[in-house]
Structures are given as C-alpha cells and as structure tokens.
Design an enzyme around this catalytic site. Structure first.
Site, mmCIF file in Angstrom:
data_model
loop_
_atom_site.group_PDB
_atom_site.id
_atom_site.type_symbol
_atom_site.label_atom_id
_atom_site.label_comp_id
_atom_site.label_asym_id
_atom_site.label_seq_id
_atom_site.Cartn_x
_atom_site.Cartn_y
_atom_site.Cartn_z
ATOM 1 N N HIS A 36 0.832 -1.204 0.000
ATOM 2 C CA HIS A 36 0.000 0.000 0.000
ATOM 3 C C HIS A 36 0.865 1.252 0.000
ATOM 4 C CE1 HIS A 36 -2.812 3.120 1.138
ATOM 5 N NE2 HIS A 36 -3.742 2.329 0.636
ATOM 6 N N GLU A 64 1.137 4.235 -2.568
ATOM 7 C CA GLU A 64 1.131 5.580 -1.979
ATOM 8 C C GLU A 64 2.416 5.928 -1.231
ATOM 9 O OE1 GLU A 64 -2.532 6.103 0.240
ATOM 10 O OE2 GLU A 64 -3.683 5.287 -1.428
ATOM 11 N N HIS A 67 -7.227 -1.521 -4.756
ATOM 12 C CA HIS A 67 -5.883 -1.212 -5.262
ATOM 13 C C HIS A 67 -5.367 -2.320 -6.191
ATOM 14 C CE1 HIS A 67 -5.245 2.450 -3.132
ATOM 15 N NE2 HIS A 67 -5.370 1.908 -1.931
HETATM 16 CO CO CO Z 1 -5.494 2.972 -0.173
#
Ligand code: CO
Length: 291
Positions: A177, A207, A239
């Site tokens: 993530h 991210e 995602h």
């Molecule tokens: Co997210």
C-alpha cells in the site's frame, strides 16, 4: 517444524488457552473473561470475506475457548457495507461492546501489514481503553511486519506463495500500500531481504516509496521481459484490482506493458495464504501471553 515438537506444542497451547478461559477467580475478584478483537482496515469486496473467515478460523484453532470479535478501522468501508445491510463495528464501538459484555482481558489484534498510521490509531484506542480501567488488561498485537523475525517469516511466505508457473528470469513485483508514515521503510527493507534470496523480486507501493516508476526502471535495467504482479496487502481489493491489474492507462500492468514487459496479475491478498496468516496468529499468541 519437526513433527516431534508438534504434539507437545499443541498440548502447551491448549493448556495455555484453557488456563486463560477457566482460571478461577480469587476472593472478591471477577471471573476472568478473555476476548480477542481482530481489527482489519476492512474491505467492501465480497472476496475479502474469505480471507477474513480464514484468519478467524486459524485464530479459533489456536485458542478455541476465547470469543473472537471483528472491527473494521475504515469508516468509508463501514459506511459502504452498511448500505448493503452489513454492519461492522469500529474498534472503539467493538471494545465498548466487549466492555459492556463483561470481558476482563482483551487482545486487540491488528491485521495491518506495517505499523503505520492505522496501527498508530489503534495504539491510541487501546491506550484510551486501558486508561479507562474497565478491562483488567488490554494488549495490542503487532501487525504483519513488526520485527526482523517477522521480516524473515514474510520473506519465506512470499517465496512460498509465488505461483509455480513463474519461470527463472521472470520478475515478481509485489504491490504494497505505502504511506507517508516512516514505517513505509518496511517495504524497501522487505525488498532488500527478498532480493538476497531471489534478485528478481521487487516491492513497490501505491502511496509511498518505491513507486512503479522506480520499479519500471529497475526491471528495464535487468532487461526483464515478464513480470508477475502480486498484491502485498491483506486483501486483493480496489488497489489490486484497479491500480495494479486494471485496464486504465495508469495501472501497473498498463505502465509495465507499455515498457515492453509482459504482465501476469495475481489477484490474491496475503490474508488468503496460511503462510502469512501464521505470522498474525503468532502475534495473537504473543499478546495472549501478556494478558
Ligand atoms: Co489505499
């Protein structure tokens, strides 16, 4: 693990768990009532439920006498599910309910991957409930990656769960993530340790760092022609389906394909594999020792 250790270990675990459940109260003392609260970010994908059911089953197997509860930390996911008639508690609500039900010793187990922002939030919640003093003891279990030992277990789990069809010379690109939190460093640390075993495994993030642009450069430098894209998140949710394997031009699959790398996406989260679930369950056991 050698089989000769399995039986004594199972007996130990059983003794330990039943000891918690049936410890007789002292004079004027309330009976010990332990409980486990599993906390995930949450997912609105129906397929995620399979992974969560699996984690619950493995937790129950490890400690059959202790009631298990669930909470999702994401308010957005909870609101989305509520519209479908599925009600899930926040960690705070779940703990308040457990308090009302007379639980005395509670393990809150984080099902996060790294000790990042969401884990920090959980630390605050657990501290808050601890200071209220209604539970005799409340302990937070660590996320998937929390120590060097976890890293080594995670490396083993990754190596074990790579699809068998992957050939030598083909890359494996894990999608974590990622976060602005300092714990983002776990992803690059994991990649370093994975590459000591298999130099063609990469860990990127949606991210945080490394990003797909770095991964693309590294794959190019190694003249990689094919890559397996695999989520390094507990569930293969939004995602994985869109940012990793989606058909949009910014998905990892599209970016790498444009760079001449053939991609094969695997839509399975870490929580779908026993090898990863075992790491979380080991953390539950550590926390249970402390209550
Ligand atoms: Co997210």
């Amino acid at each position: 693990m050698k089989t000769k250790f399995l039986i004594p270990m199972a007996i130990l675990i059983l003794m330990f768990c039943s000891g918690i459940a049936f410890a007789s109260p002292g004079k004027g003392e309330k009976a010990k009532k332990p409980g486990i609260l599993l906390v995930a970010f949450g997912s609105s994908e129906a397929s995620a439920r399979v992974s969560f059911e699996d984690i619950e089953a493995k937790t129950r197997q490890a400690c059959p006498d202790i009631p298990i509860f669930w909470a999702y930390s994401s308010g957005i996911i909870r609101a989305k599910l509520a519209k479908q008639g599925i009600v899930l508690d926040s960690p705070q609500t779940a703990l308040a309910k457990m308090m009302d039900q007379g639980f005395t010793h509670v393990v809150v187990q984080s099902l996060q991957t790294i000790p990042g922002t969401m884990y920090d939030g959980l630390v605050k919640t657990v501290d808050g409930f601890a200071s209220m003093g209604k539970f005799k003891k409340i302990v937070l279990g660590a996320p998937l990656l929390d120590s060097q030992k976890d890293m080594e277990k995670a490396v083993d789990a990754v190596l074990k769960t790579i699809p068998k069809d992957r050939k030598k010379g083909e890359a494996v690109v894990l999608m974590g993530h990622g976060t602005h939190h300092p714990a983002n460093a776990f992803y690059a640390a994991l990649m370093f340790q994975l590459q000591l075993k298999d130099p063609n495994i990469f860990v990127g993030t949606v991210e945080g760092y490394p990003e797909i642009k770095e991964i693309k450069t590294w794959l190019g430098a190694k003249k990689i022609k094919k890559a397996w894209l695999i989520p390094f998140m507990s569930v293969a949710g939004d995602h994985a389906k869109n940012d990793m394997a989606g058909s949009g031009k910014d998905s990892w699959q599209s970016i790498l394909t444009r760079a001449g790398i053939q991609c094969k996406s695997v839509l399975k989260g870490t929580a779908e594999f026993d090898a990863f679930i075992g790491i979380w369950v080991a953390h539950i056991k550590v926390a249970l020792h402390q209550i």
